[in-house]
Design a protein around this motif. Structure first.
Motif, PDB file in Angstrom:
ATOM      1  N   GLY A 139      56.808  41.937  39.130  1.00 42.96           N
ATOM      2  CA  GLY A 139      56.085  42.386  40.308  1.00 42.96           C
ATOM      3  C   GLY A 139      54.810  41.595  40.534  1.00 42.96           C
ATOM      4  N   PHE A 140      54.138  41.270  39.414  1.00 41.78           N
ATOM      5  CA  PHE A 140      52.853  40.577  39.552  1.00 41.78           C
ATOM      6  C   PHE A 140      53.050  39.178  40.140  1.00 41.78           C
ATOM      7  CE2 PHE A 140      49.332  37.997  37.776  1.00 41.78           C
ATOM      8  CZ  PHE A 140      48.302  38.621  38.469  1.00 41.78           C
ATOM      9  N   PHE A 141      54.037  38.442  39.619  1.00 43.11           N
ATOM     10  CA  PHE A 141      54.270  37.088  40.136  1.00 43.11           C
ATOM     11  C   PHE A 141      54.708  37.138  41.597  1.00 43.11           C
ATOM     12  CE2 PHE A 141      55.335  35.862  35.542  1.00 43.11           C
ATOM     13  CZ  PHE A 141      54.005  35.581  35.290  1.00 43.11           C
ATOM     14  N   GLN A 142      55.541  38.106  41.882  1.00 37.04           N
ATOM     15  CA  GLN A 142      55.999  38.252  43.260  1.00 37.04           C
ATOM     16  C   GLN A 142      54.811  38.462  44.194  1.00 37.04           C
ATOM     17  OE1 GLN A 142      58.543  41.614  44.471  1.00 37.04           O
ATOM     18  NE2 GLN A 142      60.194  40.387  43.544  1.00 37.04           N
ATOM     19  N   MET A 143      53.949  39.401  43.772  1.00 37.66           N
ATOM     20  CA  MET A 143      52.759  39.714  44.564  1.00 37.66           C
ATOM     21  C   MET A 143      51.873  38.477  44.684  1.00 37.66           C
ATOM     22  SD  MET A 143      49.990  42.655  43.628  1.00 37.66           S
ATOM     23  CE  MET A 143      48.952  41.794  42.467  1.00 37.66           C
ATOM     24  N   ALA A 144      51.676  37.789  43.539  1.00 37.53           N
ATOM     25  CA  ALA A 144      50.788  36.626  43.540  1.00 37.53           C
ATOM     26  C   ALA A 144      51.277  35.557  44.514  1.00 37.53           C
ATOM     27  CB  ALA A 144      50.693  36.052  42.126  1.00 37.53           C
ATOM     28  N   TYR A 145      52.577  35.323  44.530  1.00 32.42           N
ATOM     29  CA  TYR A 145      53.105  34.302  45.431  1.00 32.42           C
ATOM     30  C   TYR A 145      53.042  34.758  46.890  1.00 32.42           C
ATOM     31  CZ  TYR A 145      54.614  30.636  42.262  1.00 32.42           C
ATOM     32  OH  TYR A 145      54.624  29.576  41.399  1.00 32.42           O
ATOM     33  N   SER A 226      51.686  32.947  32.038  1.00 36.52           N
ATOM     34  CA  SER A 226      51.158  33.238  33.381  1.00 36.52           C
ATOM     35  C   SER A 226      50.514  32.019  34.015  1.00 36.52           C
ATOM     36  CB  SER A 226      50.152  34.383  33.371  1.00 36.52           C
ATOM     37  OG  SER A 226      50.495  35.340  32.445  1.00 36.52           O
ATOM     38  N   PRO A 227      49.656  31.289  33.278  1.00 38.31           N
ATOM     39  CA  PRO A 227      49.086  30.094  33.905  1.00 38.31           C
ATOM     40  C   PRO A 227      50.156  29.086  34.324  1.00 38.31           C
ATOM     41  CG  PRO A 227      47.897  30.599  31.900  1.00 38.31           C
ATOM     42  CD  PRO A 227      49.058  31.525  31.957  1.00 38.31           C
ATOM     43  N   MET A 228      51.211  28.979  33.543  1.00 37.98           N
ATOM     44  CA  MET A 228      52.260  28.041  33.918  1.00 37.98           C
ATOM     45  C   MET A 228      52.838  28.398  35.276  1.00 37.98           C
ATOM     46  SD  MET A 228      54.536  27.296  30.556  1.00 37.98           S
ATOM     47  CE  MET A 228      55.711  26.078  31.071  1.00 37.98           C
ATOM     48  N   ILE A 229      52.936  29.679  35.532  1.00 38.14           N
ATOM     49  CA  ILE A 229      53.567  30.099  36.770  1.00 38.14           C
ATOM     50  C   ILE A 229      52.569  30.201  37.914  1.00 38.14           C
ATOM     51  CG2 ILE A 229      54.660  32.131  37.831  1.00 38.14           C
ATOM     52  CD1 ILE A 229      56.199  32.264  35.103  1.00 38.14           C
ATOM     53  N   LEU A 230      51.336  30.575  37.583  1.00 39.30           N
ATOM     54  CA  LEU A 230      50.357  30.774  38.657  1.00 39.30           C
ATOM     55  C   LEU A 230      49.599  29.495  39.014  1.00 39.30           C
ATOM     56  CD1 LEU A 230      48.935  34.248  37.660  1.00 39.30           C
ATOM     57  CD2 LEU A 230      50.604  33.709  39.430  1.00 39.30           C
ATOM     58  N   LEU A 231      49.480  28.561  38.063  1.00 42.23           N
ATOM     59  CA  LEU A 231      48.715  27.350  38.365  1.00 42.23           C
ATOM     60  C   LEU A 231      49.680  26.178  38.494  1.00 42.23           C
ATOM     61  CD1 LEU A 231      45.909  27.881  35.719  1.00 42.23           C
ATOM     62  CD2 LEU A 231      45.887  28.573  38.112  1.00 42.23           C
TER      63      LEU A 231
ATOM     64  N   PRO B  19      34.364  49.627  38.312  1.00 41.03           N
ATOM     65  CA  PRO B  19      34.949  48.273  38.175  1.00 41.03           C
ATOM     66  C   PRO B  19      36.347  48.294  37.570  1.00 41.03           C
ATOM     67  CG  PRO B  19      32.704  48.304  37.358  1.00 41.03           C
ATOM     68  CD  PRO B  19      33.052  49.721  37.669  1.00 41.03           C
ATOM     69  N   PHE B  20      36.495  49.105  36.527  1.00 39.46           N
ATOM     70  CA  PHE B  20      37.802  49.165  35.878  1.00 39.46           C
ATOM     71  C   PHE B  20      38.865  49.648  36.854  1.00 39.46           C
ATOM     72  CE2 PHE B  20      41.259  50.919  33.511  1.00 39.46           C
ATOM     73  CZ  PHE B  20      41.355  50.192  32.353  1.00 39.46           C
ATOM     74  N   ILE B  21      38.563  50.737  37.514  1.00 38.59           N
ATOM     75  CA  ILE B  21      39.557  51.340  38.398  1.00 38.59           C
ATOM     76  C   ILE B  21      39.916  50.391  39.539  1.00 38.59           C
ATOM     77  CG2 ILE B  21      39.942  53.213  40.050  1.00 38.59           C
ATOM     78  CD1 ILE B  21      38.309  54.987  38.136  1.00 38.59           C
ATOM     79  N   LEU B  22      38.895  49.767  40.088  1.00 37.77           N
ATOM     80  CA  LEU B  22      39.125  48.852  41.208  1.00 37.77           C
ATOM     81  C   LEU B  22      40.020  47.692  40.787  1.00 37.77           C
ATOM     82  CD1 LEU B  22      37.803  49.464  43.886  1.00 37.77           C
ATOM     83  CD2 LEU B  22      36.198  47.578  43.486  1.00 37.77           C
ATOM     84  N   THR B  23      39.667  47.082  39.664  1.00 41.10           N
ATOM     85  CA  THR B  23      40.454  45.949  39.171  1.00 41.10           C
ATOM     86  C   THR B  23      41.885  46.375  38.900  1.00 41.10           C
ATOM     87  OG1 THR B  23      38.446  45.211  38.085  1.00 41.10           O
ATOM     88  CG2 THR B  23      40.478  44.092  37.481  1.00 41.10           C
ATOM     89  N   PHE B  24      42.007  47.522  38.266  1.00 42.57           N
ATOM     90  CA  PHE B  24      43.342  48.010  37.959  1.00 42.57           C
ATOM     91  C   PHE B  24      44.158  48.178  39.236  1.00 42.57           C
ATOM     92  CE2 PHE B  24      46.177  51.683  37.607  1.00 42.57           C
ATOM     93  CZ  PHE B  24      47.044  51.206  36.651  1.00 42.57           C
ATOM     94  N   CYS B  25      43.532  48.773  40.245  1.00 44.68           N
ATOM     95  CA  CYS B  25      44.269  49.029  41.491  1.00 44.68           C
ATOM     96  C   CYS B  25      44.684  47.720  42.164  1.00 44.68           C
ATOM     97  CB  CYS B  25      43.433  49.861  42.457  1.00 44.68           C
ATOM     98  SG  CYS B  25      43.249  51.548  41.896  1.00 44.68           S
ATOM     99  N   ILE B  26      43.816  46.715  42.099  1.00 44.43           N
ATOM    100  CA  ILE B  26      44.132  45.468  42.786  1.00 44.43           C
ATOM    101  C   ILE B  26      45.250  44.703  42.081  1.00 44.43           C
ATOM    102  CG2 ILE B  26      43.244  43.177  43.419  1.00 44.43           C
ATOM    103  CD1 ILE B  26      40.513  44.498  43.847  1.00 44.43           C
ATOM    104  N   PHE B  27      45.124  44.577  40.763  1.00 39.74           N
ATOM    105  CA  PHE B  27      46.026  43.643  40.071  1.00 39.74           C
ATOM    106  C   PHE B  27      47.220  44.302  39.380  1.00 39.74           C
ATOM    107  CE2 PHE B  27      42.010  41.278  40.208  1.00 39.74           C
ATOM    108  CZ  PHE B  27      42.461  40.106  40.775  1.00 39.74           C
ATOM    109  N   THR B  28      47.057  45.511  38.939  1.00 37.60           N
ATOM    110  CA  THR B  28      48.082  46.065  38.059  1.00 37.60           C
ATOM    111  C   THR B  28      48.880  47.200  38.684  1.00 37.60           C
ATOM    112  OG1 THR B  28      46.382  45.683  36.405  1.00 37.60           O
ATOM    113  CG2 THR B  28      48.441  46.570  35.618  1.00 37.60           C
ATOM    114  N   LEU B  29      48.249  47.926  39.563  1.00 33.58           N
ATOM    115  CA  LEU B  29      48.899  49.135  40.074  1.00 33.58           C
ATOM    116  C   LEU B  29      50.222  48.833  40.761  1.00 33.58           C
ATOM    117  CD1 LEU B  29      48.545  52.143  40.195  1.00 33.58           C
ATOM    118  CD2 LEU B  29      47.455  51.899  42.419  1.00 33.58           C
TER     119      LEU B  29
END
Lengths: 291, 320, 488
Positions: A139-145, A226-231, B19-29
């Motif tokens: 999900g993260f890579f998908q979102m990042a792209y 992750s850096p390999m895929i994101l950078l 800060p923790f909650i915000l970061t979590f919501c942006i990147f991980t949630l």
């Protein structure tokens, strides 16, 4: 007389213990050096010497090979040790600073204040820590792209603000060593909460910060997937990613150059480690410790 | 009086966690929710992003979960993970404690402890890939250092037989992490007030007594951390077994649950849905086990105190 | 307190360094190549991002100066360097296009993960042209990701005429075809030959003549019967037929008539199943040195320093060029095993490795992409990539890894006019044997799952050979693994 015998036997025991400590410690120390020796002794071998024997120390023409491997690294158009070092340095340093600072802050929020959602928040952090990262990557890579986080160093830096495991450590540490009396007396002196945190709590946590900073730095520096895929942009790549490019095809691996690359990658880490390890070694005489 | 102050400061609790909650919501949630959802869908195939809820394609909502739970390979992976983790964790915590005891002992005059402390963490600096190569070469077959040293005439193929694989992986895992654990423990010991040790010394406690009666109780919080994070790390073990022998060697002798999940997701059929279901299962296992560890190691006095404080707080609030 | 100050100071220093690094080299600020995709949810970003100026003094992986940008994705710098050569050769191309190369290593599947995400996300930064190697090309040419590939016809290449003219190896086309449409082609030909040691042959069979040896091992017979008869003879003289069973596995695998997956069901082709017995036989009779591919023992066998001297390896030209020559223990005849090797057709034909080139169906630079692809894969003239490649005259710039190796290429037309004499093989012209290898090779029994399934199968075989399971147990173990991990 009896006393003397006892003292004597204590002394003897003491010596025996010391011998044991030294023998075991030196044995482990030698083991530790193994992988480093491997990196070093392969960095001055030719690819075919590496293939013939990775663990031998011998090379027919070490200097020539070293020069060749260096040339191999620097002439690869995708490999710029300087650029890679700079990117790695920026990513590792900033994410470490953010990681430990905000983890302390979060841990302090959980430990020092009574607030309604505290238990819930703490439970959430614990839960986040327990999420297996493997699949969430999809999900993260998908979102990042999708949203254009690719080739942004910040995509590797900013997420470290929320580092549940470090928060957990800091919380455990604070629970054991923070005394609210100091905080109270600072409040009486009229210090603001944020200032108390920065000027009293942070110094108090130095041993914890040092250890977690080392871990965070090492983790970030060695992070590869992750850096390999994101950078993907050559000017954004970190050192380990650049070393991975030396791999080439299955049949055209330049092993000597790869090991030299690995060695170059690990050296800065050793320097940073040496700098931070001081705090682990010496310990810090703490003022206000809970007794 | 005390309670009133606590209530007043409560807002900082919220403020400092933003800060923790915000970061979590942006990147991980999003990725987390996405993973959770995938477990109930039919999404598979590389590059595929279209999915349907399982019931809408005529399947049971929990198909992926039952597939995973009834899979022999998952059982094997789960068992392997435990075996390898235990084989590595017992010596790991044992040596870490021993070294902590030795190196933080104020009375012993062992020289060079600083150097040892520094060196012992260093295997953790080396990447798992380099570590894997080192041990592959050490246990190489038919030519390899160990074979040449001990049985040059009858070389043994360590890395295609089940138990040698498990033991080697466990050893490398131990080798890479005992220093890490030791550093955590030492940080805990350093946080203890020297006065406590002085008091113990004056009371005539010997070293062993001091370590078990003073040091260990004082670093209980850190021990809890070490236990829980080792458990999480152990159940997520991936790098070393993957790079050293891979998921397929010796009928999956080193296949861990995390490797199983990755194989589902990326190796072959791209079964994202099953991988997601397996992740959710693994998550639940970790939560349950961690809860047990927390429960066993809970601070009974602290818990009682907390309860009391809460009651006080509630009473105080009512009072206003 | 001092220590607090010290640590704060050092933190500040670190921070200053970080920002200093970023400003230090930034006289000119060429804009990051991130395209104006606009979405930038991270405000602090511009503060951290280094500008790309340190790279200017060396050759970068950007070729040409034109206004139209072509994104090329690859896992090595091989294809990017070819592009460099093309731009040098044809400056007009560089005036019209700029080729931006992105290289991601295949470690841990990173290249595929990134490529898949980039193809799915599309847009300006998506690859216009990309490479895939033998291990995963099927996924991009026929499997899950095939829908993103443009047919060569769509790109505007006159495929049929060109293929005929260049006489492209059949298996390369089979691998690169989606349905009946060609979407990918390789430039190398990796059909395999039997590379045998002449001195061993002379001692065991009384001849080193390739034609004679071909008869002795049953070249082109499609089975291993004669080869094993020869193996028994070799053993009497104290030689191993092969270094390890893995050397034969590639041949068994690629020569199968039916694929691993047929109609959604696992299918074990008899030729592949036979490998179980082959592995066992080799081990039990001591006909091999039991060395795994790419292990120290395998390399030692190339030098003739293994437990028994090894008779033959099976592989394509690159095995000689990049692996065997370097590991032979010498640079000229008389040193190590250099000069002792000869090449002949193998008992069972197969191919091993190779890189294929694809175009994105959504590319807006069809013409440019087509031009590059055609030059790399289909141009059989003396200025085409394949001719340069086969004659070791691709200009690799300052790469000290001198690529003067004479490699085999997909176009038989090119091969016919190239010279394949190798000192390593006692001056033998090796190309005919490899061209024969190309003809035997087939790709009709491949699926995108092969790499994974092969891994489970070879492990089952080695467990059987080691004596850890019986034959049925090995097959059972294999089936369970495929069922549980791939859902077939």
């Amino acid at each position: 007389m009896a006393n003397e015998v006892k003292l004597h036997s204590i002394k003897k025991n003491e010596t025996a213990l010391k011998v044991v400590i030294y023998v075991v410690s030196i044995f482990f120390s030698i083991m530790t050096l193994f992988p480093f020796v491997m990196l070093i002794c392969n960095s001055y071998k030719s690819t075919y010497e590496v293939q013939a024997s990775t663990l031998s120390l011998y090379s027919k023409e070490p200097l020539k090979n070293l020069a060749f491997n260096w040339k191999q690294i620097t002439s690869k158009d995708a490999f710029h040790p300087g650029v890679g070092f700079r990117n790695s340095f920026i990513v590792a340093t900033l994410s470490t600073v953010l990681n430990v600072y905000f983890s302390c802050l979060t841990a302090y929020a959980i430990t020092a204040y009574e607030w309604k959602l505290r238990e819930g928040f703490n439970a959430m952090i614990m839960a986040v820590m327990m999420i297996p990262g493997t699949v969430t990557m999809i999900g993260f890579f998908q979102m990042a792209y999708k949203i254009g986080l690719v080739n942004k160093l910040s995509a590797l830096i900013l997420p470290s603000i929320a580092a549940p495991m470090v928060v957990f450590f800091m919380r455990q540490y604070l629970q054991a060593s923070l005394s609210m009396e100091i905080v109270q007396s600072a409040r009486i002196d009229g210090a603001g909460e944020f200032r108390i945190f920065n000027q009293i709590v942070i110094p108090l946590m130095k041993p914890a910060i040092a250890t977690q900073a080392i871990f965070a730095y090492v983790g970030s520096w060695n992070n590869l997937f992750s850096p390999m895929i994101l950078l993907t942009d050559k000017n954004k790549k970190t050192l380990p990613v650049m070393v991975s490019l030396l791999n080439g095809d299955i049949y055209k691996k330049e092993y000597g150059a790869i090991y030299l690359g690995l060695l170059i990658t690990v050296l800065p880490l050793i320097v940073v480690y040496a700098f931070l390890s001081k705090y682990i070694v010496e310990g810090v005489a703490l003022g206000g410790v809970k007794s | 009086m005390r309670n009133k102050r606590l209530v007043n400061y409560a807002k900082y609790g919220y403020f400092f966690s933003i800060p923790f909650i915000l970061t979590f919501c942006i990147f991980t949630l999003y990725p987390v929710i996405y993973t959770f959802v995938l477990g109930f869908t039919d999404l598979k195939g590389a590059g595929n992003t279209e999915w349907h809820w399982l019931p809408s394609v005529g399947k049971n909502l929990f198909t992926n979960f039952t597939d995973v739970l009834t899979s022999k390979t998952f059982h094997k992976a789960f068992k392997n993970t435990w075996i390898i983790w235990i084989l590595n964790f017992i010596p790991q915590i044992g040596f870490a404690l021993l070294f902590t005891a030795w190196f933080t002992d104020r009375r012993s005059k062992v020289k060079g402890t600083g150097l040892f402390k520094i060196l012992f963490y260093m295997p953790n600096i080396i990447t798992a890939a380099s570590m894997a190569i080192l041990f592959q070469k050490l246990f190489g077959y038919p030519v390899g250092a160990v074979n040449q040293l001990f049985n040059a005439n009858q070389p043994y193929n360590f890395l295609i037989n089940e138990w040698p694989i498990k033991l080697i992986v466990a050893f490398v895992q131990f080798f890479q992490w005992y220093g890490h654990t030791m550093v955590n423990l030492i940080a805990g010991v350093i946080g203890i007030s020297p006065e406590i040790f002085e008091a113990a010394e004056i009371d005539g406690a010997n070293r062993v007594q001091t370590f078990f009666k003073v040091t260990i109780p004082c670093i209980r919080q850190i021990m809890l951390f070490v236990l829980v994070t080792s458990l999480i790390g152990g159940l997520n073990m991936f790098d070393i077994p993957q790079l050293l022998v891979g998921a397929k060697a010796a009928n999956g002798a080193a296949l861990t649950t995390n490797m199983y999940i990755r194989n589902q997701a990326f190796d072959g059929s791209y079964l994202y849905n099953r991988a997601a279901a397996a992740s959710v299962i693994l998550f639940l296992v970790i939560v349950i086990l961690s809860a047990i560890v927390f429960y066993i190691l809970r601070d009974k006095d602290e818990a009682r105190l907390k309860k009391l404080r809460k009651q006080e707080l509630r009473a105080a609030k009512k009072g206003f | 307190m001092k220590k607090v100050i010290a640590s704060v100071l050092s933190l500040a220093m670190v921070a200053a360094l970080a920002t200093g690094c970023q400003n230090g080299n930034g006289g000119e600020t060429s804009a990051p190549s991130n395209g104006g995709s606009g979405v930038d949810p991270v405000p602090t970003d511009s503060g951290v991002e280094p500008s790309d100026t340190t790279a200017t003094e060396k050759q970068t992986m950007t070729f040409g100066t034109g206004s139209e940008k072509i994104n090329l994705w690859s896992f090595t710098d091989e294809i990017p360097k070819m592009v460099g050569q093309y731009v040098k050769q044809k400056p007009e191309f560089g005036e019209k296009y700029t080729v931006e190369c992105t290289i991601i290593a295949t470690d841990g599947g990173a290249y595929q993960t990134a490529l898949d995400n980039a193809l799915v996300a599309g847009g300006d930064t998506a690859p216009d042209m990309y490479a895939a190697e033998a291990a995963f090309i099927l996924k991009y040419s026929q499997g899950d990701m095939a829908k993103f590939a443009a047919t060569y016809k769509e790109l505007g290449i006159d495929v049929d005429a060109k293929i005929k003219e260049a006489d492209i190896a059949k298996y390369t086309i089979e691998v690169g075809s989606r349905g009946g449409d060609l979407v990918a082609l390789g430039y190398q030909a990796t059909g395999c030959a039997m590379i045998y040691n002449a001195e061993v042959a002379k001692d065991a069979f009384g001849t080193e003549d390739p034609a004679e040896i071909e008869k002795i091992v049953g070249a082109g017979s499609g089975n291993w019967d004669k080869f094993f008869e020869a193996a028994a003879k070799l053993k009497e003289k104290g030689y191993a037929a092969v270094s390890g069973s893995g050397d034969i596995w590639n041949a068994c695998e690629k020569s199968a008539d039916t694929a691993w997956i047929v109609n959604g069901q696992l299918n074990i082709d008899p030729k592949r199943e036979k490998f179980l017995d082959i592995a066992k036989t080799l081990k039990d009779n001591g006909w091999s040195n039991d060395a795994a591919g790419w292990s120290e023992a395998w390399y030692a066998d190339m030098k003739g320093e293994g437990a028994q001297k090894v008779f033959a390896f099976f592989g394509p030209a690159w095995l000689i060029n990049y692996v065997m020559i370097g590991n032979s223990g010498g640079n000229k005849a008389g040193e190590g095993t250099f000069g002792q090797w000869r090449v002949c057709a193998p008992p069972v034909g197969f191919f091993w490795g190779g890189t294929w080139v694809l175009g994105n169906k959504d590319t807006s630079k069809k013409e440019g992409v087509a031009e590059l692809i055609e030059w790399i894969t289909l141009d059989s003239s003396d200025t085409g990539l394949q001719y340069l490649w086969a004659n070791g005259s691709v200009d690799w710039d300052n790469d000290p890894n001198t690529a003067t190796a004479k490699d085999t290429v997909a176009s038989a037309t090119v091969m016919a006019k190239s010279d394949g004499k190798l000192d390593f093989c006692g001056g033998q012209n090796v190309f005919p044997a490899f061209i024969a290898g190309n003809q035997y090779a087939s790709a009709k029994a491949m699926t995108q799952y092969d790499e994974t399934i092969n891994g489970y199968f070879t492990d089952a075989a080695s467990q059987y050979a080691e004596g850890n399971v019986d034959r049925d147990g090995a097959i059972e173990q294999f089936k369970t693994n495929v069922q549980d991990n791939l859902s077939f």
